[in-house]
Design an enzyme around this catalytic site. Structure first.
Site, PDB file in Angstrom:
ATOM      1  N   GLY A  14      15.661  64.025  23.313  1.00 32.71           N
ATOM      2  CA  GLY A  14      14.715  62.908  23.211  1.00 32.71           C
ATOM      3  C   GLY A  14      13.424  63.392  22.575  1.00 32.71           C
ATOM      4  N   ASN A  15      13.141  64.685  22.765  1.00 33.89           N
ATOM      5  CA  ASN A  15      11.941  65.280  22.186  1.00 33.89           C
ATOM      6  C   ASN A  15      12.068  65.491  20.687  1.00 33.89           C
ATOM      7  OD1 ASN A  15      10.538  65.443  24.590  1.00 33.89           O
ATOM      8  ND2 ASN A  15      11.635  67.299  25.167  1.00 33.89           N
ATOM      9  N   LYS A 132      15.194  62.737  40.003  1.00 30.34           N
ATOM     10  CA  LYS A 132      14.766  62.962  38.625  1.00 30.34           C
ATOM     11  C   LYS A 132      13.482  62.186  38.329  1.00 30.34           C
ATOM     12  CE  LYS A 132      16.394  62.511  33.890  1.00 30.34           C
ATOM     13  NZ  LYS A 132      16.091  63.843  33.403  1.00 30.34           N
ATOM     14  N   LYS A 211      21.762  63.415  29.440  1.00 27.78           N
ATOM     15  CA  LYS A 211      22.482  63.245  28.179  1.00 27.78           C
ATOM     16  C   LYS A 211      23.299  64.487  27.787  1.00 27.78           C
ATOM     17  CE  LYS A 211      20.141  65.483  24.607  1.00 27.78           C
ATOM     18  NZ  LYS A 211      19.383  66.380  25.436  1.00 27.78           N
ATOM     19  N   LYS A 273      21.498  71.831  30.074  1.00 28.77           N
ATOM     20  CA  LYS A 273      22.024  72.235  28.764  1.00 28.77           C
ATOM     21  C   LYS A 273      23.006  73.397  28.934  1.00 28.77           C
ATOM     22  CE  LYS A 273      17.788  70.905  26.417  1.00 28.77           C
ATOM     23  NZ  LYS A 273      18.174  69.505  26.228  1.00 28.77           N
TER      24      LYS A 273
HETATM   25  P1  ADP Z   1      15.495  67.586  25.483  1.00 27.73           P
HETATM   26  O1  ADP Z   1      14.724  66.334  25.227  1.00 27.73           O
HETATM   27  O2  ADP Z   1      15.899  68.278  24.231  1.00 27.73           O
HETATM   28  O3  ADP Z   1      16.644  67.409  26.451  1.00 27.73           O
HETATM   29  P2  ADP Z   1      14.123  69.070  27.621  1.00 27.73           P
HETATM   30  O4  ADP Z   1      12.652  68.947  27.775  1.00 27.73           O
HETATM   31  O5  ADP Z   1      15.002  68.370  28.611  1.00 27.73           O
HETATM   32  O6  ADP Z   1      14.445  68.600  26.119  1.00 27.73           O
HETATM   33  O7  ADP Z   1      14.548  70.608  27.591  1.00 27.73           O
HETATM   34  C1  ADP Z   1      13.963  71.509  26.672  1.00 27.73           C
HETATM   35  C2  ADP Z   1      12.803  72.235  27.319  1.00 27.73           C
HETATM   36  O8  ADP Z   1      13.283  73.153  28.301  1.00 27.73           O
HETATM   37  C3  ADP Z   1      12.009  73.111  26.396  1.00 27.73           C
HETATM   38  O9  ADP Z   1      11.002  72.391  25.731  1.00 27.73           O
HETATM   39  C4  ADP Z   1      11.427  74.191  27.318  1.00 27.73           C
HETATM   40  O10 ADP Z   1      10.061  73.943  27.583  1.00 27.73           O
HETATM   41  C5  ADP Z   1      12.207  74.017  28.614  1.00 27.73           C
HETATM   42  N1  ADP Z   1      12.752  75.236  29.212  1.00 27.73           N
HETATM   43  C6  ADP Z   1      12.753  75.483  30.539  1.00 27.73           C
HETATM   44  N2  ADP Z   1      13.350  76.645  30.823  1.00 27.73           N
HETATM   45  C7  ADP Z   1      13.751  77.181  29.650  1.00 27.73           C
HETATM   46  C8  ADP Z   1      14.436  78.376  29.303  1.00 27.73           C
HETATM   47  N3  ADP Z   1      14.848  79.245  30.233  1.00 27.73           N
HETATM   48  N4  ADP Z   1      14.683  78.622  27.992  1.00 27.73           N
HETATM   49  C9  ADP Z   1      14.270  77.752  27.051  1.00 27.73           C
HETATM   50  N5  ADP Z   1      13.618  76.583  27.321  1.00 27.73           N
HETATM   51  C10 ADP Z   1      13.367  76.288  28.597  1.00 27.73           C
HETATM   52 MG    MG Z   2      16.538  66.935  28.551  1.00 27.44          MG
END
Ligand code: ADP
Ligand code: MG
Length: 310
Positions: A14-15, A132, A211, A273
């Site tokens: 989403g980012n 959440k 997602k 993820k």
């Molecule tokens: P998306 O919208 O892509 O799902 P999220 O915000 O849910 O994005 O997940 C990505 C974020 O996870 C990154 O911006 C980062 O700040 C965070 N993050 C937390 N822990 C980790 C990690 N161990 N390695 C990399 N990113 C991380």
């Molecule tokens: Mg996410």
């Protein structure tokens, strides 16, 4: 053109559309989409493509709009998810159209976005405990007046919602068929519209599905070969955000699983993820890579991101 045999599933964060710190104007969102969609358009020469996408920042904005206006009835989350599937599906489609056109592929390469339902279990333990955080940040006084559960986060008080696990994608057969016909399919937006199945009927529930987990389930159900989870970081790191931070390049499932148990990947961001990548390769997927939206092609080529192997 050579026959495309492999299915590439790309989950866009989403980012990818609203970057951290941006308000999310339509110009910003279209600009942010250019780079990843250009890469996906190029990849469509070689692969059959499925695009899924997040909607966190967009749903957050819709919730904020609802808080600003009390004359119009508030809509439940399932409706907001459906709204964002249309909104983001349209933005991805029109960006894709432009990029395919500039590559001279627009006549041959067709695409479609699909409203997607995802079945969840009414007995899912998350229903007992919404965890959440979504939407805007409230002060303590504002939060006390809200008609739904809230938690205290580092930023302030936020609404919490139920986030059950995805069991099955309702339109999996249609998606598989469209992919076989070489449509690029945009689906499972925001993790899908959560529904409960009662015999032959479905009813929506006030919840959101992660997602990445929904995408892994879709990948399993349609037999995708490669799963790319594209976000705003270069991959999964251990000791993220500290001096000891180290991005992982190529890791075995066992190794990343033990980092996961040590708490390197928080729930709600990197945790799902990693879990989604593990699920996908555990269920027969060939490759799963977590990467930056700027490096989707490099990740497919094996030169970027965190690749998790069995
Ligand atoms: P998306 O919208 O892509 O799902 P999220 O915000 O849910 O994005 O997940 C990505 C974020 O996870 C990154 O911006 C980062 O700040 C965070 N993050 C937390 N822990 C980790 C990690 N161990 N390695 C990399 N990113 C991380
Ligand atoms: Mg996410």
């Amino acid at each position: 053109m050579k026959k495309k045999s492999q299915i590439l599933l790309v989950a866009l964060g989403g980012n990818a559309l609203i970057r951290k710190g941006q308000k999310g104007s339509i110009e910003e969102q279209f600009e942010n989409l250019k780079n990843p969609i250009r890469q996906i358009a190029r990849l469509s020469r070689k692969y059959r493509i499925i695009i899924t996408h997040g909607n966190g920042p967009q749903v957050g904005n819709l919730l904020l709009q609802q808080e600003c206006c009390h004359d119009i009835p508030r809509m439940p989350l399932e409706i907001l998810v459906a709204q964002t599937q249309g909104q983001i599906g349209y933005m991805i489609e029109s960006s894709l159209d432009n990029e395919l056109m500039s590559l001279g592929l627009s006549v041959k390469q067709r695409f479609v976005s699909l409203l997607s339902y995802v079945v969840v279990d009414p007995e899912d333990p998350s229903f007992a405990c919404p965890q959440k955080p979504v939407g805007p940040v409230f002060t303590k006084e504002e939060a006390e007046k809200l008609p739904y559960p809230v938690i205290k986060t580092p930023k302030g008080y936020r609404r919490t919602v139920v986030s059950p696990r995805p069991l099955s994608i309702v339109e999996k057969n249609e998606i598989r068929k469209l992919t076989e016909m070489d449509f690029i399919v945009i689906c499972c937006g925001g993790g899908g519209i959560p529904v409960i199945r009662e015999n032959r009927t479905f009813s929506g529930v006030d919840a959101v599905i992660d997602k990445d987990l929904a995408s892994a389930k879709l990948g399993e159900e349609v037999g995708a070969d490669i799963f790319i989870i594209a976000s705003d970081v270069a991959g999964a790191a251990i000791h993220f955000g500290t001096e000891k931070e180290k991005f992982l390049k190529n890791v075995s499932a066992g190794e990343i699983h033990s980092y996961q148990k040590e708490g390197h990947f928080p729930p709600g961001s990197m945790g799902p993820k990693v879990e989604a990548a593990l699920e996908f390769i555990g269920k027969g997927g060939k490759r799963a890579v977590i990467c930056s939206i700027e490096e989707i092609e490099e990740a497919v080529a094996g030169n970027a991101g965190t690749e998790i192997r069995l």
